[in-house]
Each structure stands twice: as structure tokens, then as C-alpha cells.
Design a protein around this motif. Structure first.
Motif, PDB file in Angstrom:
ATOM      1  N   THR A 187     126.621 -17.070 -23.240  1.00 49.39           N
ATOM      2  CA  THR A 187     126.775 -16.977 -21.789  1.00 49.39           C
ATOM      3  C   THR A 187     126.749 -15.518 -21.339  1.00 49.39           C
ATOM      4  N   ILE A 188     127.436 -14.652 -22.058  1.00 49.75           N
ATOM      5  CA  ILE A 188     127.450 -13.222 -21.719  1.00 49.75           C
ATOM      6  C   ILE A 188     126.047 -12.638 -21.889  1.00 49.75           C
ATOM      7  N   GLY A 189     125.324 -13.059 -22.901  1.00 48.89           N
ATOM      8  CA  GLY A 189     123.952 -12.598 -23.087  1.00 48.89           C
ATOM      9  C   GLY A 189     123.072 -12.970 -21.904  1.00 48.89           C
ATOM     10  N   ALA A 190     123.224 -14.180 -21.411  1.00 50.26           N
ATOM     11  CA  ALA A 190     122.458 -14.617 -20.239  1.00 50.26           C
ATOM     12  C   ALA A 190     122.863 -13.813 -19.011  1.00 50.26           C
ATOM     13  N   LEU A 191     124.147 -13.546 -18.872  1.00 52.38           N
ATOM     14  CA  LEU A 191     124.613 -12.751 -17.729  1.00 52.38           C
ATOM     15  C   LEU A 191     124.099 -11.318 -17.810  1.00 52.38           C
ATOM     16  N   GLN A 192     124.033 -10.758 -19.022  1.00 53.09           N
ATOM     17  CA  GLN A 192     123.492  -9.404 -19.179  1.00 53.09           C
ATOM     18  C   GLN A 192     122.032  -9.360 -18.744  1.00 53.09           C
ATOM     19  N   TYR A 193     121.286 -10.365 -19.076  1.00 50.49           N
ATOM     20  CA  TYR A 193     119.889 -10.450 -18.657  1.00 50.49           C
ATOM     21  C   TYR A 193     119.802 -10.517 -17.134  1.00 50.49           C
ATOM     22  N   LEU A 194     120.707 -11.236 -16.529  1.00 51.02           N
ATOM     23  CA  LEU A 194     120.694 -11.424 -15.084  1.00 51.02           C
ATOM     24  C   LEU A 194     121.037 -10.141 -14.322  1.00 51.02           C
ATOM     25  N   THR A 195     121.755  -9.213 -14.938  1.00 54.90           N
ATOM     26  CA  THR A 195     122.119  -7.974 -14.233  1.00 54.90           C
ATOM     27  C   THR A 195     120.917  -7.116 -13.875  1.00 54.90           C
ATOM     28  N   SER A 196     119.746  -7.397 -14.436  1.00 57.18           N
ATOM     29  CA  SER A 196     118.565  -6.612 -14.073  1.00 57.18           C
ATOM     30  C   SER A 196     118.113  -6.884 -12.642  1.00 57.18           C
ATOM     31  N   THR A 197     118.510  -8.011 -12.072  1.00 57.47           N
ATOM     32  CA  THR A 197     118.195  -8.287 -10.670  1.00 57.47           C
ATOM     33  C   THR A 197     119.436  -8.557  -9.831  1.00 57.47           C
ATOM     34  N   ARG A 198     120.593  -8.602 -10.453  1.00 56.30           N
ATOM     35  CA  ARG A 198     121.838  -8.857  -9.730  1.00 56.30           C
ATOM     36  C   ARG A 198     122.869  -7.778 -10.084  1.00 56.30           C
ATOM     37  N   PRO A 199     122.749  -6.587  -9.477  1.00 59.30           N
ATOM     38  CA  PRO A 199     123.693  -5.509  -9.800  1.00 59.30           C
ATOM     39  C   PRO A 199     125.129  -5.815  -9.378  1.00 59.30           C
ATOM     40  N   ASP A 200     125.335  -6.801  -8.525  1.00 59.33           N
ATOM     41  CA  ASP A 200     126.679  -7.133  -8.078  1.00 59.33           C
ATOM     42  C   ASP A 200     127.566  -7.696  -9.192  1.00 59.33           C
ATOM     43  N   ILE A 201     126.977  -8.118 -10.287  1.00 60.86           N
ATOM     44  CA  ILE A 201     127.789  -8.639 -11.396  1.00 60.86           C
ATOM     45  C   ILE A 201     127.891  -7.649 -12.559  1.00 60.86           C
ATOM     46  N   SER A 202     127.359  -6.447 -12.390  1.00 56.97           N
ATOM     47  CA  SER A 202     127.343  -5.474 -13.488  1.00 56.97           C
ATOM     48  C   SER A 202     128.731  -5.152 -14.015  1.00 56.97           C
ATOM     49  N   PHE A 203     129.679  -4.892 -13.120  1.00 57.84           N
ATOM     50  CA  PHE A 203     131.028  -4.534 -13.555  1.00 57.84           C
ATOM     51  C   PHE A 203     131.670  -5.683 -14.327  1.00 57.84           C
ATOM     52  N   THR A 204     131.559  -6.883 -13.790  1.00 62.21           N
ATOM     53  CA  THR A 204     132.156  -8.052 -14.434  1.00 62.21           C
ATOM     54  C   THR A 204     131.546  -8.294 -15.812  1.00 62.21           C
ATOM     55  N   VAL A 205     130.239  -8.226 -15.913  1.00 59.90           N
ATOM     56  CA  VAL A 205     129.565  -8.449 -17.192  1.00 59.90           C
ATOM     57  C   VAL A 205     129.942  -7.346 -18.188  1.00 59.90           C
ATOM     58  N   ASN A 206     130.061  -6.111 -17.692  1.00 58.56           N
ATOM     59  CA  ASN A 206     130.503  -5.010 -18.554  1.00 58.56           C
ATOM     60  C   ASN A 206     131.877  -5.303 -19.135  1.00 58.56           C
ATOM     61  N   LYS A 207     132.796  -5.739 -18.303  1.00 56.42           N
ATOM     62  CA  LYS A 207     134.152  -6.046 -18.777  1.00 56.42           C
ATOM     63  C   LYS A 207     134.142  -7.195 -19.782  1.00 56.42           C
ATOM     64  N   LEU A 208     133.428  -8.256 -19.462  1.00 56.23           N
ATOM     65  CA  LEU A 208     133.421  -9.422 -20.344  1.00 56.23           C
ATOM     66  C   LEU A 208     132.706  -9.141 -21.657  1.00 56.23           C
ATOM     67  N   SER A 209     131.756  -8.220 -21.652  1.00 54.71           N
ATOM     68  CA  SER A 209     131.015  -7.881 -22.869  1.00 54.71           C
ATOM     69  C   SER A 209     131.878  -7.167 -23.900  1.00 54.71           C
ATOM     70  N   GLN A 210     132.991  -6.635 -23.491  1.00 56.39           N
ATOM     71  CA  GLN A 210     133.853  -5.889 -24.407  1.00 56.39           C
ATOM     72  C   GLN A 210     134.650  -6.803 -25.334  1.00 56.39           C
TER      73      GLN A 210
END
Length: 164
Positions: free
Chosen positions: A34-57
Motif C-alpha cells: 500500500t505504501i509503495g502504491a502511495l509513493q507512486y501516487l505522490t508524483s501527481t498528488r503532492p498533497d500526500i507527500s508528507f503523510t507518505v513520507n511519515k508512513l514510509s519510515q
């Protein structure tokens, strides 16, 4: 998550995630995918960058609380599925950037999180949200490190524009 209710923000305000915040999630591969899919999505959705960064840790050993935060991000995406980047034509282009740092926000290693966004006219062209490489001893130091990272990106863009 198809029938889940949408939520207005990708992460609840004041959410503090750390490695032992609750019991371990029973299926870490689902979390990682799920996090991998969200990371892919950040290339067009910068609004989730912070959240995905936190969850990726927490890919090594995710907890149930982190999985709940991940599901909240998915609920946010469900409610904003038609959002994305828009590019507008303008006569004059100028570069604007914004940067910020969150001092010592990681409860495990006390490293700060930096973020920036760079606009060319009204169009967002580059953004980032990432942990700083060292522990900042003050909020001022964290802000200066974020500013230095942004200045480096701006210098790179300046060289790119010069070559074009």
C-alpha cells in the motif's frame, strides 16, 4: 476501502507515529504494498507527500496505529480522487518557493522533517518532503537545513533553465 467514508485530510492533526506506538500489524506485506502504491501516487498528488513520507519510515515493522493512518490516507484519496496538478498558461513566469521544517518530529531518532514546493508562475513544478540527514540541535538549525536543501534545488533549476 472501496466502501469507506472519505475524510478531509490525509493525516489527523497532531498524530505522532513511532516504532512502538501500538502492537505490530499482522500482515506487513499489505502495508508495504500500500505504501509503495502511495509513493507512486505522490508524483501527481503532492498533497500526500508528507503523510507518505511519515508512513514510509515504518516499513520494517508496521504497527496497527500506522496501518490506521495508512487507511486514513486512502480515505482521503477516495474523497479527493479528482484532485491533481493543474497547469495554467501565463504570460510571465517567475519562480517562487516555500520551505518549512518540523524540528525533531521523529520520536524515534529526533530528526526533523523538511519540505519545500517550487512554483513556476502559478504551476507547481517540484516538491519534496523528507527527513533531514542529521539531528538539528534547534528549530533554527532545522529551518536553515531545509532552506539549504531548497536553495540547492533552486540552483539546479536555475542551471536547467539556463541550458534550455
Amino acid at each position: 476501502m472501496q466502501d469507506a467514508y472519505p475524510c478531509p485530510t490525509p493525516m489527523a492533526a497532531g498524530t505522532k507515529l513511532f516504532s512502538s506506538d501500538s502492537e505490530l500489524f499482522k500482515d506487513p506485506s499489505v502495508y508495504r504494498n500500500t505504501i509503495g502504491a502511495l509513493q507512486y501516487l505522490t508524483s501527481t498528488r503532492p498533497d500526500i507527500s508528507f503523510t507518505v513520507n511519515k508512513l514510509s519510515q515504518f516499513l520494517q515493522a508496521p504497527t496497527k496505529l500506522q496501518w490506521m493512518a495508512c487507511k486514513r490516507a486512502l480515505r482521503y484519496l477516495k474523497g479527493t480522487q479528482f484532485h491533481g496538478l493543474q497547469f495554467k498558461l501565463v504570460a510571465a513566469l517567475c519562480v517562487e518557493c516555500y520551505t518549512d521544517a518540523n524540528w525533531g518530529s521523529n520520536l524515534n531518532d529526533r530528526r526533523s522533517t523538511s519540505g519545500y514546493c517550487i512554483y513556476l508562475g502559478p504551476n507547481l513544478i517540484q516538491w519534496s518532503s523528507c527527513k533531514q540527514k542529521v539531528v538539528a540541535l534547534s528549530s533554527t538549525e532545522a529551518e536553515y537545513r531545509a532552506l539549504a536543501q531548497t536553495a540547492t534545488e533552486l540552483a539546479w533549476l536555475d542551471n536547467l533553465f539556463f541550458e534550455i
